[in-house]
Scaffold this motif. Structure first.
Motif, PDB file in Angstrom:
ATOM      1  N   VAL A 143       0.845  -1.196   0.000  1.00 45.15           N
ATOM      2  CA  VAL A 143       0.000   0.000   0.000  1.00 45.15           C
ATOM      3  C   VAL A 143       0.880   1.246   0.000  1.00 45.15           C
ATOM      4  CG1 VAL A 143      -1.671   1.321   1.348  1.00 45.15           C
ATOM      5  CG2 VAL A 143      -1.980  -1.142   1.052  1.00 45.15           C
ATOM      6  N   MET A 177      -5.960   3.810   0.174  1.00 43.89           N
ATOM      7  CA  MET A 177      -6.830   2.768   0.736  1.00 43.89           C
ATOM      8  C   MET A 177      -8.263   2.926   0.208  1.00 43.89           C
ATOM      9  SD  MET A 177      -5.051   0.694   2.560  1.00 43.89           S
ATOM     10  CE  MET A 177      -6.025  -0.111   3.799  1.00 43.89           C
ATOM     11  N   ARG A 216      -6.175  -7.882  -0.887  1.00 45.91           N
ATOM     12  CA  ARG A 216      -5.136  -7.416   0.032  1.00 45.91           C
ATOM     13  C   ARG A 216      -4.810  -8.520   1.018  1.00 45.91           C
ATOM     14  NH1 ARG A 216      -7.808  -1.560   1.497  1.00 45.91           N
ATOM     15  NH2 ARG A 216      -9.649  -2.389   0.544  1.00 45.91           N
TER      16      ARG A 216
END
Length: 109
Positions: free
Chosen positions: A30, A45, A59
């Motif tokens: 990320v 996000m 994820r």
């Protein structure tokens, strides 16, 4: 919402398309994606939430590190839909060109 709508909505944003393009090369953290987009981690996000809702990414978390990867084949339904419609519109445009060419050839006589 069907799978085509979800995938199309997920890639409707240029930053999300950039994430998908990057993930085509392999998984990324990320943090790396936030750096790529030059946005905060919370901002990336939110983009990932949308891509995940569209079924395009998943994820995984290992400790404090979140890694993101593409879901194999997740764009296939969207590509199939686009190809079906491309063929339809291509045929329609070909018929129009044929019609206009025939009209032009007929008026020269």
């Amino acid at each position: 919402m069907d799978i085509v709508d979800a995938a199309a909505g997920a890639i409707a944003s240029e930053p999300r398309r950039r994430v998908v393009e990057r993930l085509a090369d392999g998984p990324a953290t990320v943090s790396a994606l936030a750096e790529l987009l030059q946005v905060s981690v919370p901002a990336v996000m939110r983009h990932l939430d949308r891509l995940e809702e569209g079924g395009l990414v998943r994820r995984t978390k290992s400790g404090r590190v979140v890694t993101v990867e593409l879901v194999p084949g997740s764009l296939d339904p969207l590509v199939t839909w686009a190809m079906q419609h491309r063929l339809f519109w291509g045929n329609q445009l070909d018929r129009m060109v044929d019609h206009l060419t025939a009209e032009t050839d007929g008026s020269d006589s």
